[in-house]
Write an enzyme that holds these catalytic residues in place. Sequence first.
Site, PDB file in Angstrom:
ATOM      1  CE  LYS A  74      10.986 -13.310  25.798  1.00 56.69           C
ATOM      2  NZ  LYS A  74      11.357 -12.894  24.300  1.00 56.69           N
TER       3      LYS A  74
ATOM      4  CE1 TYR B  98      11.221  -7.473  24.507  1.00 54.80           C
ATOM      5  CE2 TYR B  98       9.189  -8.006  25.259  1.00 54.80           C
ATOM      6  CZ  TYR B  98      10.469  -8.519  24.994  1.00 54.80           C
ATOM      7  OH  TYR B  98      10.793  -9.466  25.681  1.00 54.80           O
TER       8      TYR B  98
ATOM      9  CG  ASN C 246      12.596 -15.726  22.219  1.00 53.77           C
ATOM     10  OD1 ASN C 246      12.061 -15.287  23.202  1.00 53.77           O
ATOM     11  ND2 ASN C 246      13.578 -15.204  21.649  1.00 53.77           N
TER      12      ASN C 246
ATOM     13  CG  HIS D  60      14.026 -10.288  27.636  1.00 55.93           C
ATOM     14  ND1 HIS D  60      14.441  -9.525  26.517  1.00 55.93           N
ATOM     15  CD2 HIS D  60      14.592  -9.415  28.796  1.00 55.93           C
ATOM     16  CE1 HIS D  60      15.175  -8.323  26.779  1.00 55.93           C
ATOM     17  NE2 HIS D  60      14.952  -8.331  27.882  1.00 55.93           N
TER      18      HIS D  60
ATOM     19  CD  GLU E 186      15.828  -5.133  29.328  1.00 58.15           C
ATOM     20  OE1 GLU E 186      15.751  -4.933  28.068  1.00 58.15           O
ATOM     21  OE2 GLU E 186      16.121  -6.239  29.880  1.00 58.15           O
TER      22      GLU E 186
HETATM   23  P1  CMP Z   1      13.882 -10.681  23.165  1.00 59.54           P
HETATM   24  O1  CMP Z   1      15.260 -11.178  23.638  1.00 59.54           O
HETATM   25  O2  CMP Z   1      12.867 -10.753  24.305  1.00 59.54           O
HETATM   26  O3  CMP Z   1      13.788  -9.185  22.534  1.00 59.54           O
HETATM   27  C1  CMP Z   1      12.918  -8.964  21.327  1.00 59.54           C
HETATM   28  C2  CMP Z   1      11.932 -10.162  21.213  1.00 59.54           C
HETATM   29  O4  CMP Z   1      11.108  -9.817  20.102  1.00 59.54           O
HETATM   30  C3  CMP Z   1      12.714 -11.554  20.926  1.00 59.54           C
HETATM   31  O5  CMP Z   1      13.251 -11.689  22.388  1.00 59.54           O
HETATM   32  C4  CMP Z   1      11.667 -12.419  20.377  1.00 59.54           C
HETATM   33  O6  CMP Z   1      10.643 -12.815  21.329  1.00 59.54           O
HETATM   34  C5  CMP Z   1      10.749 -11.196  19.423  1.00 59.54           C
HETATM   35  N1  CMP Z   1      10.827 -11.276  18.158  1.00 59.54           N
HETATM   36  C6  CMP Z   1      10.215 -11.859  17.014  1.00 59.54           C
HETATM   37  N2  CMP Z   1      10.750 -11.398  15.926  1.00 59.54           N
HETATM   38  C7  CMP Z   1      12.023 -11.177  16.134  1.00 59.54           C
HETATM   39  C8  CMP Z   1      13.026 -10.909  15.017  1.00 59.54           C
HETATM   40  N3  CMP Z   1      12.715 -11.227  13.768  1.00 59.54           N
HETATM   41  N4  CMP Z   1      14.160 -10.420  15.624  1.00 59.54           N
HETATM   42  C9  CMP Z   1      14.394 -10.341  16.945  1.00 59.54           C
HETATM   43  N5  CMP Z   1      13.449 -10.561  18.073  1.00 59.54           N
HETATM   44  C10 CMP Z   1      12.136 -11.081  17.390  1.00 59.54           C
END
Ligand code: CMP
Length: 139
Positions: free
Chosen positions: A10, A50, A113, A116, A127
Amino acid sequence: AVERTLSIIKPDATERNITGKINQRFEDAGLRIVAQRRTRLTREQAEAFYAVHKERSFFDSLVGFMTSGPIVVQVLEGENAIEKNREIMGATNPKEAAEGTIRADFAYDIEKNSVHGSDSPETAAAEVKFFFADVDIVK
Ligand code: CMP
């Protein structure tokens, strides 16, 4: 069984120039990078990728973040790749991520984070297809 999963490094990670460090984690765990491309998502692409989170409170912020800089999209292949990658990444929230995982070591917070990974065989297939043509995945 040998599986393929879609991985994204990311914008918070590309900004810090740690894509190689993250790729090392995948390779050390026995996953092979069989396709990889650096790109920058448009708003439309991020919203489509998403789409399952469309109704969530964090959706707009997530789309803003994912379009804020370059990402690296990649296909990881290996035995049990989908679950294995989820273990290597650690929990979505880095505060809950196990020691030694990518998110424990690199992620800033639950949104920024760092990585993904697909969460099931069904989402992995969808995906991978979202970003790569079959001919661009080379075993
Ligand atoms: P990802 O695994 O890419 O899937 C959805 C993304 O939304 C997650 O990682 C985070 O980057 C983002 N995100 C932000 N807030 C939340 C939350 N409260 N719960 C889950 N995903 C979140």
